[in-house]
Scaffold this motif. Structure first.
Motif, mmCIF file in Angstrom:
data_model
loop_
_atom_site.group_PDB
_atom_site.id
_atom_site.type_symbol
_atom_site.label_atom_id
_atom_site.label_comp_id
_atom_site.label_asym_id
_atom_site.label_seq_id
_atom_site.Cartn_x
_atom_site.Cartn_y
_atom_site.Cartn_z
ATOM 1 N N MET A 188 -9.373 -40.096 -16.360
ATOM 2 C CA MET A 188 -9.216 -41.298 -17.187
ATOM 3 C C MET A 188 -8.333 -40.997 -18.396
ATOM 4 S SD MET A 188 -10.809 -43.961 -15.942
ATOM 5 C CE MET A 188 -11.055 -44.988 -17.384
ATOM 6 N N VAL A 189 -7.419 -41.917 -18.686
ATOM 7 C CA VAL A 189 -6.505 -41.779 -19.823
ATOM 8 C C VAL A 189 -6.995 -42.586 -21.013
ATOM 9 C CG1 VAL A 189 -4.157 -42.189 -20.622
ATOM 10 C CG2 VAL A 189 -4.554 -41.346 -18.307
ATOM 11 N N LYS A 190 -7.676 -43.672 -20.761
ATOM 12 C CA LYS A 190 -8.069 -44.611 -21.814
ATOM 13 C C LYS A 190 -8.833 -43.927 -22.940
ATOM 14 C CE LYS A 190 -10.419 -49.027 -22.530
ATOM 15 N NZ LYS A 190 -9.312 -49.521 -23.364
ATOM 16 N N ASP A 191 -8.369 -44.209 -24.155
ATOM 17 C CA ASP A 191 -8.986 -43.742 -25.402
ATOM 18 C C ASP A 191 -8.861 -42.244 -25.647
ATOM 19 O OD1 ASP A 191 -9.769 -46.332 -26.051
ATOM 20 O OD2 ASP A 191 -11.681 -46.129 -24.996
ATOM 21 N N LYS A 192 -8.085 -41.527 -24.846
ATOM 22 C CA LYS A 192 -7.882 -40.105 -25.102
ATOM 23 C C LYS A 192 -6.953 -39.916 -26.295
ATOM 24 C CE LYS A 192 -8.866 -37.819 -20.728
ATOM 25 N NZ LYS A 192 -8.368 -36.887 -19.686
ATOM 26 N N ARG A 218 0.538 -47.268 -23.057
ATOM 27 C CA ARG A 218 0.361 -48.416 -22.161
ATOM 28 C C ARG A 218 -0.817 -48.211 -21.200
ATOM 29 N NH1 ARG A 218 5.930 -48.262 -22.845
ATOM 30 N NH2 ARG A 218 6.318 -46.950 -21.016
ATOM 31 N N ALA A 219 -1.164 -46.948 -20.952
ATOM 32 C CA ALA A 219 -2.312 -46.649 -20.086
ATOM 33 C C ALA A 219 -3.628 -46.656 -20.859
ATOM 34 C CB ALA A 219 -2.111 -45.302 -19.407
ATOM 35 N N GLY A 220 -3.554 -46.871 -22.174
ATOM 36 C CA GLY A 220 -4.768 -46.968 -22.969
ATOM 37 C C GLY A 220 -5.100 -45.748 -23.799
ATOM 38 N N ALA A 221 -4.234 -44.716 -23.769
ATOM 39 C CA ALA A 221 -4.456 -43.532 -24.596
ATOM 40 C C ALA A 221 -4.084 -43.826 -26.044
ATOM 41 C CB ALA A 221 -3.646 -42.358 -24.066
ATOM 42 N N LEU A 222 -4.428 -42.878 -26.919
ATOM 43 C CA LEU A 222 -4.106 -42.997 -28.339
ATOM 44 C C LEU A 222 -3.202 -41.830 -28.723
ATOM 45 C CD1 LEU A 222 -7.713 -43.840 -29.581
ATOM 46 C CD2 LEU A 222 -5.841 -45.450 -29.166
ATOM 47 N N SER A 254 -0.275 -44.302 -31.781
ATOM 48 C CA SER A 254 -1.326 -44.827 -32.635
ATOM 49 C C SER A 254 -1.235 -44.266 -34.044
ATOM 50 C CB SER A 254 -2.696 -44.475 -32.040
ATOM 51 O OG SER A 254 -2.847 -45.043 -30.768
ATOM 52 N N GLU A 286 -3.896 -37.727 -16.529
ATOM 53 C CA GLU A 286 -4.946 -38.288 -15.676
ATOM 54 C C GLU A 286 -5.296 -37.361 -14.522
ATOM 55 O OE1 GLU A 286 -6.131 -42.503 -13.509
ATOM 56 O OE2 GLU A 286 -4.151 -42.241 -14.371
#
Length: 256
Positions: free
Chosen positions: A1-5, A26-30, A51, A219
């Motif tokens: 998972m990439v989100k919020d990393k 765009r994949a949700g990472a920071l 971010s 990921e």
């Protein structure tokens, strides 16, 4: 998972670093964009690639320590470190000043050492993390006029392979990315006359393709990623049969 990393990228003010940050965002990472030029970092972040930004000089011990301390204070962790900062100068060995050898090693190799040492304690405390070192095909397959650059990238690969073994079982993955020539401003400094870029234009990769593959490693971690496939095959042939490969491919590699 990439989100919020939380992903810290060096050399992120332009080129591969900025593009990789964009894919990750765009994949949700920071992504936290790091580099020497604050204005360009903020432009890259504003374009959707980050971010946060941190002014960081990978050749300066204190700069690295302060930047990583600041990231940990703001975000509390570092999930991924992408060591991307680097440069090259293409000259014959006997025409390259000692200072240029030193400068490439300080940025390309010691920069990775500094940043990894700054991030690793937090990753060990977390019990997880991922270190991605952007090396080069040149670290496996040296060519004329690349002695300083190839040596620095060979050092990166040695460090990466040793660190991966040391961290086995720790929850921290270690990856090497070994791209061939990429159509970026890298060649403005490495090849100011443009001869090399013209000679190998047929195999030069588009920056976004490489950035997308690096982002994919976040990921789906793997030990190594060699690009493109043709040069990857060439490095394997060279490693297995260096004498034969040098005789056959030597003239083809002398393009600088």
């Amino acid at each position: 998972m990439v989100k919020d990393k939380i992903v810290v990228l060096t050399g992120a003010s332009s080129g591969i670093g900025a593009l990789t940050a964009g894919h990750l965002a765009r994949a949700g990472a920071l992504p936290v964009l790091c580099g020497r030029n604050e204005e360009r970092l903020r432009q890259a972040a504003a374009a959707g690639g980050g971010s946060a930004v941190r002014v960081l000089d990978v050749t300066d011990d204190r700069s690295v320590e302060e930047a990583f301390r600041s990231v940990l204070e703001e975000f509390g962790r570092i999930d991924v470190l992408i060591n991307n900062a680097g440069f090259g100068l293409f000259k014959r060995f006997d025409e390259t000043p000692l200072e240029e050898f030193r400068s490439m090693m300080e940025t390309n190799y010691m920069g990775i050492v500094r940043c990894t040492q700054a991030a690793l304690p937090a990753m060990k405390k977390q019990g997880r993390g991922h270190i991605i070192n952007v090396a080069s095909i040149a670290g496996k397959l040296a060519t004329p006029k690349s002695s300083g650059y190839s040596a620095s990238k060979h050092a990166v690969l040695g460090l990466t392979n040793a660190l991966r073994q040391e961290l086995a079982g720790s929850g921290i993955a270690v990856s090497a990315v070994n791209p061939g020539p990429i159509n970026t401003p890298f060649f403005d400094q490495a090849d100011p006359d443009g001869d090399y870029a013209r000679n190998i234009g047929w195999i030069m990769m588009k920056p976004d393709r490489v950035a997308r593959r690096i982002a994919g490693l976040v990921e789906r971690p793997r030990d190594e990623l060699d690009l493109p496939w043709l040069l990857a095959a060439g490095t394997r042939l060279y490693q297995l049969f260096p004498g034969i490969a040098s005789r056959i491919a030597g003239p083809m590699l002398n393009k600088k």
